[in-house]
Scaffold this motif. Structure first.
Motif, PDB file in Angstrom:
ATOM      1  N   CYS A   1     -32.209  18.621  27.632  1.00  0.00           N
ATOM      2  CA  CYS A   1     -32.922  18.859  26.378  1.00  0.00           C
ATOM      3  C   CYS A   1     -32.903  17.562  25.576  1.00  0.00           C
ATOM      4  O   CYS A   1     -31.831  16.995  25.332  1.00  0.00           O
ATOM      5  N   GLY A   2     -34.089  17.099  25.169  1.00  0.00           N
ATOM      6  CA  GLY A   2     -34.196  15.794  24.550  1.00  0.00           C
ATOM      7  C   GLY A   2     -34.455  15.801  23.060  1.00  0.00           C
ATOM      8  O   GLY A   2     -33.630  16.238  22.267  1.00  0.00           O
ATOM      9  N   LEU A   3     -35.655  15.366  22.679  1.00  0.00           N
ATOM     10  CA  LEU A   3     -36.011  15.102  21.280  1.00  0.00           C
ATOM     11  C   LEU A   3     -37.061  16.087  20.791  1.00  0.00           C
ATOM     12  O   LEU A   3     -38.086  16.292  21.448  1.00  0.00           O
ATOM     13  N   MET A   4     -36.817  16.702  19.623  1.00  0.00           N
ATOM     14  CA  MET A   4     -37.801  17.541  18.944  1.00  0.00           C
ATOM     15  C   MET A   4     -38.196  16.811  17.658  1.00  0.00           C
ATOM     16  O   MET A   4     -37.365  16.659  16.758  1.00  0.00           O
ATOM     17  N   MET A   5     -39.431  16.353  17.558  1.00  0.00           N
ATOM     18  CA  MET A   5     -39.855  15.536  16.414  1.00  0.00           C
ATOM     19  C   MET A   5     -41.049  16.173  15.719  1.00  0.00           C
ATOM     20  O   MET A   5     -42.099  16.401  16.322  1.00  0.00           O
ATOM     21  N   GLY A   6     -40.898  16.481  14.417  1.00  0.00           N
ATOM     22  CA  GLY A   6     -41.952  17.100  13.636  1.00  0.00           C
ATOM     23  C   GLY A   6     -43.077  16.143  13.278  1.00  0.00           C
ATOM     24  O   GLY A   6     -42.975  14.921  13.473  1.00  0.00           O
ATOM     25  N   ASP A   7     -44.147  16.675  12.745  1.00  0.00           N
ATOM     26  CA  ASP A   7     -45.350  15.901  12.411  1.00  0.00           C
ATOM     27  C   ASP A   7     -45.038  14.722  11.492  1.00  0.00           C
ATOM     28  O   ASP A   7     -44.167  14.793  10.624  1.00  0.00           O
ATOM     29  N   HIS A   8     -45.797  13.646  11.679  1.00  0.00           N
ATOM     30  CA  HIS A   8     -45.782  12.460  10.806  1.00  0.00           C
ATOM     31  C   HIS A   8     -44.463  11.694  10.843  1.00  0.00           C
ATOM     32  O   HIS A   8     -44.242  10.811   9.998  1.00  0.00           O
ATOM     33  N   SER A   9     -43.583  11.976  11.801  1.00  0.00           N
ATOM     34  CA  SER A   9     -42.342  11.212  11.899  1.00  0.00           C
ATOM     35  C   SER A   9     -42.522  10.038  12.856  1.00  0.00           C
ATOM     36  O   SER A   9     -43.327  10.088  13.781  1.00  0.00           O
ATOM     37  N   LYS A  10     -41.730   8.979  12.609  1.00  0.00           N
ATOM     38  CA  LYS A  10     -41.895   7.743  13.369  1.00  0.00           C
ATOM     39  C   LYS A  10     -40.538   7.068  13.552  1.00  0.00           C
ATOM     40  O   LYS A  10     -39.614   7.307  12.783  1.00  0.00           O
ATOM     41  N   CYS A  11     -40.478   6.227  14.581  1.00  0.00           N
ATOM     42  CA  CYS A  11     -39.263   5.428  14.760  1.00  0.00           C
ATOM     43  C   CYS A  11     -39.633   4.007  15.135  1.00  0.00           C
ATOM     44  O   CYS A  11     -40.685   3.747  15.723  1.00  0.00           O
ATOM     45  N   GLY A  12     -38.745   3.059  14.767  1.00  0.00           N
ATOM     46  CA  GLY A  12     -38.970   1.650  15.051  1.00  0.00           C
ATOM     47  C   GLY A  12     -38.621   1.300  16.484  1.00  0.00           C
ATOM     48  O   GLY A  12     -38.169   2.146  17.269  1.00  0.00           O
ATOM     49  N   ILE A  13     -38.808   0.037  16.841  1.00  0.00           N
ATOM     50  CA  ILE A  13     -38.540  -0.407  18.209  1.00  0.00           C
ATOM     51  C   ILE A  13     -37.066  -0.216  18.559  1.00  0.00           C
ATOM     52  O   ILE A  13     -36.188  -0.284  17.711  1.00  0.00           O
ATOM     53  N   ASN A  14     -36.834   0.038  19.846  1.00  0.00           N
ATOM     54  CA  ASN A  14     -35.482   0.153  20.403  1.00  0.00           C
ATOM     55  C   ASN A  14     -34.645   1.269  19.768  1.00  0.00           C
ATOM     56  O   ASN A  14     -33.419   1.211  19.788  1.00  0.00           O
TER      57      ASN A  14
END
Length: 392
Positions: free
Chosen positions: A298-311
């Motif tokens: 089980c990995g990542l659950m990410m809601g709308d409009h969310s973001k992450c930077g490099i690495n």
């Protein structure tokens, strides 16, 4: 007959994805749940959902209506049962209503209804966030059969290496050259005006929805859906991208779900397996604690409009809310509340003014408007999620 999909008791268990949409708008397989029901029933279907979502997702109620629990995906047997419902009749799965006949302004009292039990052996339900990826392979197979029945695929260009050609369907306007497509174990669906770039390796079941892109050299494993207008690259396994989201570069995404308007920076990775191989626990908005999934992967659950930077590095079983912005070294915590800004060293509140500026720019790049309706929804989510940011 007028059909209406209602959220049902599983809505909270499907947060953060249902912060910004009814349950019926969740994508699993190739289509959203609402689109599946419309294909099966042959009608346009509306939804009944939370008050703050109703302006964007209005309900159409007529004199006579059939209400359907949106957590249940259609099957031929269930569709047949629903089509034959009469006044004062309902279908139940144990204690949970699946569908019922009602009249406008009628107070529903199931004690006065004739109840038909549901045979769930051949059906799929979406009652937890992890169901979206865990059942995606089966949902792709069902949608593929539904969408391609009696139709002829576009030709697959000769430059591609193909196994199981009969299990591949290419819609009009799709582009694919010098890719490896293995549909020997499950179907591959390539949507209208989608593109698979050179060097990509894809193993079915796999769905690439309209105007979506698989970038050069990508490695895509079984059970993956790339929603409309999304881009994926690197390594992706058993994951669902709802739409308008990007994982455009190298890095691993596995056993995960991304909402709309998400972006993963280059070389971002998520863990989908604990070092001790134990069952994964995932943040629950219902209990406000970590719940057992019963899953080893089980990995990542990410809601709308969310973001992450490099690495960015996500731990096994990480839940990210709506409009979060994650960056920096190390592993951030495995529950990141909505409208959080920061990383492993801590978070501050991502103010709506700044979040809305980003959303406007991102959506304008796809020639779409960040509407007043969208703003109202996100403002409401901001208020709903304040208590968790206090513990961030």
């Amino acid at each position: 007959m007028n059909y209406i999909l209602f959220d049902g008791p599983s809505r909270e268990a499907l947060l953060p994805f249902t912060f910004t949409r009814p349950v019926a708008e969740i994508r699993i397989g190739i289509l959203t749940i609402r689109e599946k029901w419309e294909k099966h029933l042959g009608y346009t279907i509306s939804t009944v959902t939370e008050d703050y979502l109703e302006e964007k997702y209005p309900m159409v109620e007529l004199e006579i209506n059939i209400m359907i629990n949106a957590s249940y995906l259609p099957t031929p047997s269930l569709v047949k049962m629903i089509e034959h419902l009469s006044p004062q009749q309902a279908i139940f799965d144990g204690e949970e209503p699946v569908a019922f006949y009602t009249k406008e302004d009628q107070e529903v009292d199931f004690d006065s209804y004739e109840i038909f039990p549901l045979d769930t052996e051949d059906g799929l339900t979406v009652k937890q966030t992890w169901d979206i990826f865990a059942k995606n392979e089966a949902a792709i197979r069902q949608d593929f059969a539904l969408l391609t029945d009696g139709r002829e695929s576009q030709q697959i260009p000769q430059s591609n290496q193909v196994l199981g050609r009969e299990n591949i369907f290419v819609e009009e306007g799709a582009k694919l050259e010098f890719a490896i497509l293995n549909a020997s174990k499950g179907p591959i669906y390539i949507g209208k005006d989608a593109e698979i770039m050179e060097g990509s390796m894809i193993r079915g079941p796999f769905a690439l929805c309209e105007h979506a892109t698989v970038k050069m050299g990508a490695k895509i494993y079984t059970g993956t859906t790339v929603g409309p207008h999304s881009k994926v690259g690197g390594e992706v396994s058993n994951s669902v991208v709802f739409g308008y989201s990007n994982k455009g570069h190298d890095g691993f995404l596995g056993n995960s779900v991304l909402g709309e308007w998400c972006n993963l920076g280059a070389d971002s990775n998520n863990s989908n397996l604990k070092n001790n191989y134990a069952s994964v626990r995932l943040w629950s908005y219902e209990t406000e604690g970590f719940a057992k999934t019963g899953l080893q992967f089980c990995g990542l659950m990410m809601g709308d409009h969310s973001k992450c930077g490099i690495n960015t590095m996500f731990n096994t079983g990480t839940v990210v809310g709506v409009s979060a912005n994650i960056f920096g070294g190390g592993f951030p915590r495995n529950f990141i509340p909505s409208f959080s800004w920061g990383g492993s060293s801590g978070f501050v509140t991502f103010l709506t003014k700044k979040a809305f500026e980003v959303a406007k720019v991102v959506m304008a790049r796809r020639t779409l408007e960040f509407t007043e309706q969208d703003q109202k929804i996100l403002k409401h989510v901001f208020e709903l999620t304040k208590k968790w940011r206090g513990n961030a």
